[in-house]
Write a protein that holds these residues in place. Structure first.
Motif, PDB file in Angstrom:
ATOM      1  N   GLY A  43      42.412  47.604 -51.646  1.00 14.79           N
ATOM      2  CA  GLY A  43      43.012  48.699 -50.822  1.00 14.79           C
ATOM      3  C   GLY A  43      42.512  49.915 -50.643  1.00 14.79           C
ATOM      4  N   GLU A  44      43.089  50.919 -50.225  1.00 10.11           N
ATOM      5  CA  GLU A  44      42.481  52.264 -49.978  1.00 10.11           C
ATOM      6  C   GLU A  44      42.501  53.101 -51.330  1.00 10.11           C
ATOM      7  OE1 GLU A  44      44.079  54.219 -46.408  1.00 10.11           O
ATOM      8  OE2 GLU A  44      43.940  56.147 -47.323  1.00 10.11           O
ATOM      9  N   ALA A  45      43.877  53.616 -51.680  1.00  6.24           N
ATOM     10  CA  ALA A  45      43.760  54.533 -52.778  1.00  6.24           C
ATOM     11  C   ALA A  45      45.210  54.520 -53.180  1.00  6.24           C
ATOM     12  CB  ALA A  45      43.454  55.891 -52.508  1.00  6.24           C
ATOM     13  N   PRO A  46      45.615  55.029 -54.505  1.00  8.81           N
ATOM     14  CA  PRO A  46      46.859  55.079 -54.872  1.00  8.81           C
ATOM     15  C   PRO A  46      47.845  55.865 -53.938  1.00  8.81           C
ATOM     16  CG  PRO A  46      45.574  55.013 -56.693  1.00  8.81           C
ATOM     17  CD  PRO A  46      44.742  55.339 -55.354  1.00  8.81           C
ATOM     18  N   GLY A  47      48.981  55.713 -53.718  1.00  5.97           N
ATOM     19  CA  GLY A  47      50.097  56.381 -53.158  1.00  5.97           C
ATOM     20  C   GLY A  47      50.878  57.078 -54.108  1.00  5.97           C
ATOM     21  N   GLU A  50      52.523  54.510 -56.636  1.00  4.79           N
ATOM     22  CA  GLU A  50      51.506  53.876 -57.512  1.00  4.79           C
ATOM     23  C   GLU A  50      50.972  54.934 -58.500  1.00  4.79           C
ATOM     24  OE1 GLU A  50      51.490  53.866 -54.024  1.00  4.79           O
ATOM     25  OE2 GLU A  50      51.888  51.558 -53.977  1.00  4.79           O
ATOM     26  N   PRO A  56      48.923  49.066 -58.566  1.00  7.36           N
ATOM     27  CA  PRO A  56      48.827  49.341 -57.003  1.00  7.36           C
ATOM     28  C   PRO A  56      49.658  48.764 -56.306  1.00  7.36           C
ATOM     29  CG  PRO A  56      47.285  47.743 -58.084  1.00  7.36           C
ATOM     30  CD  PRO A  56      48.162  48.373 -59.216  1.00  7.36           C
ATOM     31  N   PHE A  57      49.924  49.178 -55.117  1.00  3.33           N
ATOM     32  CA  PHE A  57      50.682  48.374 -53.854  1.00  3.33           C
ATOM     33  C   PHE A  57      52.124  48.170 -54.471  1.00  3.33           C
ATOM     34  CE2 PHE A  57      46.660  47.561 -51.955  1.00  3.33           C
ATOM     35  CZ  PHE A  57      47.043  48.161 -50.665  1.00  3.33           C
ATOM     36  N   ASN A  84      41.909  49.124 -55.632  1.00  4.03           N
ATOM     37  CA  ASN A  84      41.737  49.849 -54.549  1.00  4.03           C
ATOM     38  C   ASN A  84      40.283  50.775 -54.590  1.00  4.03           C
ATOM     39  OD1 ASN A  84      44.324  50.292 -53.157  1.00  4.03           O
ATOM     40  ND2 ASN A  84      44.980  50.998 -55.346  1.00  4.03           N
ATOM     41  N   HIS A 159      45.892  47.131 -43.119  1.00  3.52           N
ATOM     42  CA  HIS A 159      46.689  47.706 -43.985  1.00  3.52           C
ATOM     43  C   HIS A 159      48.369  47.424 -43.990  1.00  3.52           C
ATOM     44  CE1 HIS A 159      47.929  50.406 -47.194  1.00  3.52           C
ATOM     45  NE2 HIS A 159      46.748  50.387 -47.540  1.00  3.52           N
TER      46      HIS A 159
HETATM   47  N1  URA Z   1      48.076  51.798 -50.527  1.00  2.00           N
HETATM   48  C1  URA Z   1      46.827  51.359 -50.541  1.00  2.00           C
HETATM   49  O1  URA Z   1      45.955  51.186 -50.142  1.00  2.00           O
HETATM   50  N2  URA Z   1      46.889  51.175 -52.112  1.00  2.00           N
HETATM   51  C2  URA Z   1      47.826  51.226 -53.079  1.00  2.00           C
HETATM   52  O2  URA Z   1      47.811  50.845 -54.230  1.00  2.00           O
HETATM   53  C3  URA Z   1      49.194  51.532 -52.401  1.00  2.00           C
HETATM   54  C4  URA Z   1      49.130  51.828 -50.976  1.00  2.00           C
END
Ligand code: URA
Length: 193
Positions: A43-47, A50, A56-57, A84, A159
């Protein structure tokens, strides 16, 4: 042992100061799911959620991702390894900066080296552009297989946050396209020896 090596990469991440995100994060978000899986999702990055939980996610997008996998009988915990492009949350969920992605890339590469997944899902634009050099956007390349590391196949997918903003299930809509893609992913997964 793969577990020990992953643990040692995780420990490096815990004390990492290669970019400035360590200053504002609560937890690093290393990975979740099955380390012996043939399927990896990047994925992209923690929000926010997270960052709070270290997983993650786990927010709304993550819950939708779980449902997408479940719809074809894949379990997030048992069948997928999730990580991520960044281990630390960018402030206010802004896009990862190029130097942050570059600083974090070695950790992700080492996770891929250890697990050698056969299928890699690039979830969203940020993951796509981190791995595939293409002028085309995610809408154009989603659902297509690309050659990945160690003879793996990589597929860019939408996404789940984008799907949350586009609720239509009409033919040709983002949700409908994701349904086509997850079925293709399951076919490829089942075909692996
Ligand atoms: N979106 C992401 O790309 N990664 C995450 O871990 C949570 C939301």
């Amino acid at each position: 042992m793969i577990e020990d090596e992953l643990e040692s990469i995780k420990n490096e991440c815990l004390s990492c100061q290669k970019c400035s995100l360590w200053k504002s994060r609560t937890n690093i978000v290393f990975s979740d799911g099955a380390i012996n899986s043939k399927l990896m999702l990047i994925g992209e990055a923690p929000g926010f959620n997270e960052d709070q939980t270290g997983k993650p996610f786990v927010g709304r997008a993550g819950q939708l991702l779980d449902k997408i996998f479940e719809s074809v009988g894949l379990s997030r915990e048992k069948d997928v390894y999730i990580c991520n492009t960044l281990k630390c949350r960018p402030p206010n969920n802004r896009d990862p900066l190029p130097d942050e992605k570059a600083a974090c890339r070695d950790y992700l590469n080492r996770q891929i080296d250890l697990l050698k997944p056969r299928l890699i899902l690039l979830c969203g634009r940020v993951a796509l552009t981190s791995f595939i050099d293409t002028p085309l956007g995610i809408t154009k390349v989603r659902g297509k297989w690309f050659d990945g590391p160690y003879g793996s196949k990589m597929m860019p997918i939408f996404h789940p946050s984008y799907l949350l903003r586009n609720q239509s299930k009409a033919v040709g809509s983002p949700k409908w396209l994701m349904w086509q893609d997850i079925q293709e992913i399951k076919r490829a997964y089942d075909a692996l020896k």
